[in-house]
Design a protein around this motif. Structure first.
Motif, PDB file in Angstrom:
ATOM      1  N   ASP A  87     -29.857 -40.660   2.171  1.00 32.60           N
ATOM      2  CA  ASP A  87     -29.381 -41.393   3.353  1.00 32.60           C
ATOM      3  C   ASP A  87     -28.046 -42.077   3.047  1.00 32.60           C
ATOM      4  N   PRO A  88     -26.995 -41.304   2.747  1.00 32.09           N
ATOM      5  CA  PRO A  88     -25.724 -41.893   2.290  1.00 32.09           C
ATOM      6  C   PRO A  88     -25.049 -42.799   3.319  1.00 32.09           C
ATOM      7  N   ASP A  89     -25.327 -42.599   4.605  1.00 37.02           N
ATOM      8  CA  ASP A  89     -24.715 -43.420   5.643  1.00 37.02           C
ATOM      9  C   ASP A  89     -25.614 -44.576   6.087  1.00 37.02           C
ATOM     10  N   GLY A  90     -26.773 -44.726   5.449  1.00 37.42           N
ATOM     11  CA  GLY A  90     -27.680 -45.820   5.793  1.00 37.42           C
ATOM     12  C   GLY A  90     -28.220 -45.734   7.211  1.00 37.42           C
ATOM     13  N   LEU A  91     -28.538 -44.530   7.670  1.00 35.55           N
ATOM     14  CA  LEU A  91     -28.993 -44.351   9.047  1.00 35.55           C
ATOM     15  C   LEU A  91     -30.387 -44.926   9.277  1.00 35.55           C
ATOM     16  N   GLY A  92     -31.335 -44.533   8.448  1.00 37.17           N
ATOM     17  CA  GLY A  92     -32.707 -44.977   8.619  1.00 37.17           C
ATOM     18  C   GLY A  92     -33.447 -44.275   9.740  1.00 37.17           C
ATOM     19  N   ALA A  93     -32.711 -43.699  10.695  1.00 33.91           N
ATOM     20  CA  ALA A  93     -33.325 -43.001  11.827  1.00 33.91           C
ATOM     21  C   ALA A  93     -32.386 -41.900  12.284  1.00 33.91           C
ATOM     22  N   ILE A  94     -32.970 -40.837  12.832  1.00 33.12           N
ATOM     23  CA  ILE A  94     -32.199 -39.719  13.370  1.00 33.12           C
ATOM     24  C   ILE A  94     -32.191 -39.830  14.888  1.00 33.12           C
ATOM     25  N   GLN A  95     -31.006 -39.831  15.485  1.00 35.14           N
ATOM     26  CA  GLN A  95     -30.879 -39.935  16.935  1.00 35.14           C
ATOM     27  C   GLN A  95     -31.106 -38.563  17.576  1.00 35.14           C
ATOM     28  N   VAL A  96     -31.905 -38.523  18.614  1.00 35.27           N
ATOM     29  CA  VAL A  96     -32.222 -37.275  19.297  1.00 35.27           C
ATOM     30  C   VAL A  96     -31.041 -36.838  20.160  1.00 35.27           C
ATOM     31  N   GLY A  97     -30.661 -35.560  20.026  1.00 34.33           N
ATOM     32  CA  GLY A  97     -29.583 -35.010  20.833  1.00 34.33           C
ATOM     33  C   GLY A  97     -28.190 -35.403  20.392  1.00 34.33           C
ATOM     34  N   ALA A  98     -28.059 -36.015  19.211  1.00 40.01           N
ATOM     35  CA  ALA A  98     -26.752 -36.489  18.739  1.00 40.01           C
ATOM     36  C   ALA A  98     -26.081 -35.527  17.774  1.00 40.01           C
ATOM     37  N   GLY A  99     -26.655 -34.331  17.572  1.00 42.50           N
ATOM     38  CA  GLY A  99     -26.068 -33.365  16.662  1.00 42.50           C
ATOM     39  C   GLY A  99     -26.440 -33.641  15.211  1.00 42.50           C
ATOM     40  N   PRO A 100     -25.823 -32.939  14.239  1.00 39.94           N
ATOM     41  CA  PRO A 100     -26.156 -33.109  12.826  1.00 39.94           C
ATOM     42  C   PRO A 100     -25.813 -34.513  12.319  1.00 39.94           C
ATOM     43  N   GLN A 101     -26.750 -35.098  11.574  1.00 38.79           N
ATOM     44  CA  GLN A 101     -26.572 -36.428  10.972  1.00 38.79           C
ATOM     45  C   GLN A 101     -26.914 -36.350   9.496  1.00 38.79           C
ATOM     46  N   ARG A 102     -26.124 -37.019   8.657  1.00 45.94           N
ATOM     47  CA  ARG A 102     -26.276 -36.911   7.212  1.00 45.94           C
ATOM     48  C   ARG A 102     -27.514 -37.653   6.719  1.00 45.94           C
ATOM     49  N   VAL A 103     -28.373 -36.920   5.996  1.00 43.52           N
ATOM     50  CA  VAL A 103     -29.566 -37.533   5.409  1.00 43.52           C
ATOM     51  C   VAL A 103     -29.559 -37.459   3.886  1.00 43.52           C
ATOM     52  N   GLY A 104     -28.593 -36.741   3.298  1.00 43.22           N
ATOM     53  CA  GLY A 104     -28.507 -36.640   1.843  1.00 43.22           C
ATOM     54  C   GLY A 104     -27.135 -36.179   1.413  1.00 43.22           C
ATOM     55  N   ALA A 105     -26.755 -36.521   0.174  1.00 41.51           N
ATOM     56  CA  ALA A 105     -25.470 -36.094  -0.385  1.00 41.51           C
ATOM     57  C   ALA A 105     -25.694 -35.571  -1.802  1.00 41.51           C
ATOM     58  N   PHE A 106     -24.979 -34.519  -2.135  1.00 46.87           N
ATOM     59  CA  PHE A 106     -25.069 -33.865  -3.445  1.00 46.87           C
ATOM     60  C   PHE A 106     -23.644 -33.789  -3.996  1.00 46.87           C
ATOM     61  N   SER A 107     -23.374 -34.562  -5.062  1.00 48.70           N
ATOM     62  CA  SER A 107     -22.012 -34.658  -5.588  1.00 48.70           C
ATOM     63  C   SER A 107     -21.924 -34.067  -6.993  1.00 48.70           C
ATOM     64  N   HIS A 108     -20.790 -33.412  -7.266  1.00 49.00           N
ATOM     65  CA  HIS A 108     -20.536 -32.788  -8.558  1.00 49.00           C
ATOM     66  C   HIS A 108     -19.273 -33.386  -9.169  1.00 49.00           C
ATOM     67  N   SER A 109     -19.435 -34.051 -10.300  1.00 45.44           N
ATOM     68  CA  SER A 109     -18.284 -34.509 -11.086  1.00 45.44           C
ATOM     69  C   SER A 109     -17.892 -33.377 -12.018  1.00 45.44           C
ATOM     70  N   ASN A 110     -16.764 -32.767 -11.749  1.00 44.11           N
ATOM     71  CA  ASN A 110     -16.370 -31.518 -12.406  1.00 44.11           C
ATOM     72  C   ASN A 110     -15.140 -31.765 -13.273  1.00 44.11           C
ATOM     73  N   PHE A 111     -15.348 -31.831 -14.577  1.00 44.39           N
ATOM     74  CA  PHE A 111     -14.240 -32.075 -15.496  1.00 44.39           C
ATOM     75  C   PHE A 111     -14.044 -30.878 -16.425  1.00 44.39           C
ATOM     76  N   VAL A 112     -12.841 -30.731 -16.931  1.00 47.01           N
ATOM     77  CA  VAL A 112     -12.509 -29.616 -17.810  1.00 47.01           C
ATOM     78  C   VAL A 112     -13.251 -29.774 -19.134  1.00 47.01           C
ATOM     79  N   LEU A 113     -13.994 -28.737 -19.515  1.00 47.64           N
ATOM     80  CA  LEU A 113     -14.692 -28.748 -20.799  1.00 47.64           C
ATOM     81  C   LEU A 113     -13.773 -28.240 -21.897  1.00 47.64           C
ATOM     82  N   GLN A 114     -13.943 -28.815 -23.068  1.00 46.46           N
ATOM     83  CA  GLN A 114     -13.171 -28.346 -24.215  1.00 46.46           C
ATOM     84  C   GLN A 114     -13.673 -26.968 -24.646  1.00 46.46           C
ATOM     85  N   ALA A 115     -12.921 -26.353 -25.547  1.00 49.72           N
ATOM     86  CA  ALA A 115     -13.202 -24.968 -25.940  1.00 49.72           C
ATOM     87  C   ALA A 115     -14.634 -24.775 -26.433  1.00 49.72           C
ATOM     88  N   ALA A 116     -15.158 -25.783 -27.134  1.00 48.73           N
ATOM     89  CA  ALA A 116     -16.503 -25.650 -27.695  1.00 48.73           C
ATOM     90  C   ALA A 116     -17.575 -26.208 -26.772  1.00 48.73           C
TER      91      ALA A 116
END
Length: 274
Positions: A87-116
């Motif tokens: 619930d990244p936006d702190g909704l707590g409830a889904i509104q009916v007829g309001a279209g897609p609403q965010r209920v979860g977030a999946f984040s990737h911290s992507n850094f360059v790995l060294q050769a090994a």
């Protein structure tokens, strides 16, 4: 006789009004929800069976699984990792007829790995989603209690990049996730209305492409979503939920309503003839 006709007319008119009010009762406007899940402890593996300093952290109270997983070697000052936010936006409830609403977030911290360096290439995800009616009762069937597979491919920073999954929007050796899609849409009925619940995905910052496909994690092909994430930054994709509503078709009620109108019409004609 006149009194009887008036009584009959009053009953028919009252029935018509009652049925009309029942057919047009207001639908529910929002549904509370709780969401949970995370990375299942002990299920993550590293590429080629090697060691990549896997670590889990931040327990999700609803599922008991972890919201964060990191990997990398001591040579990497910025370890790569994944984070789940419910619930990244702190909704707590889904509104009916309001279209897609965010209920979860999946984040990737992507850094360059060294050769090994080595990286996490597989982990299992748990998912829990509970939807409640206005009286705080859990709506059946329970929308989500499932375990999904997640495969990760670290695209090596070579020239040219060796991306094994053509078809995505690949820029600067983006990394690639492949995960099972969430459960399909389902319907439930309350007080004369059918509600349709649907999950979806929304690309956030750093997502350079995603497509729907099929993939075999070892037990046969299953529907998956493949996600490309930018190199040397943080990317986020959101899980969304949508609820739409429509009245339940009631042919019996409509027929009775029509009969009441016919009755009133017949009475009016008889009165005119007399």
């Amino acid at each position: 006789m006149r009194l009887q006709r008036k009584t009959t007319l009053g009953l028919l008119a009252g029935a018509a009004c009652l049925l009309s009010a029942q057919a047009f009762a207001a639908p529910i406007t929002s549904f509370d929800f709780t969401v949970g899940g995370g990375f299942v402890d002990g299920t993550a593996t590293c590429d080629n069976g090697g060691a990549c300093n896997l670590s889990y952290s931040n327990i999700d109270p609803l599922s008991g699984d972890y919201l964060n997983i990191n990997w990398g070697t001591p040579a990497n000052t910025n370890p790569s990792g994944l984070q789940i936010t419910h619930d990244p936006d702190g909704l707590g409830a889904i509104q009916v007829g309001a279209g897609p609403q965010r209920v979860g977030a999946f984040s990737h911290s992507n850094f360059v790995l060294q050769a090994a360096g080595s990286w996490m290439n597989f982990v299992q995800l748990s998912g829990i989603f509970n939807l409640f009616d206005p009286d705080s009762n859990l709506i059946a069937p329970t929308p989500i209690v499932q375990l999904n597979n997640l495969a990760f491919h670290e695209t090596l920073n070579a020239n040219p990049c060796q991306d094994p999954f053509p078809g995505g929007n690949v820029t600067v050796c983006d990394d690639v996730f492949t995960t099972e899609v969430l459960a399909a849409a389902f319907n439930f009925t309350i007080d004369g209305y059918i509600y349709t619940f649907t999950f979806g995905f929304e690309a956030g910052d750093g997502i350079t492409g995603f497509i729907f496909d099929t993939w075999d994690f070892g037990d046969g092909d299953v529907p998956v979503v493949r996600i490309w994430t930018q190199e040397n930054g943080t990317s986020t994709i959101y899980t969304t939920a949508t609820i739409d509503v429509r009245p339940v078709p009631e042919p019996g009620t409509l027929a009775l309503f029509g009969l009441s109108l016919l009755g009133m019409g017949a009475y009016a004609r008889r009165k005119k003839q007399s």
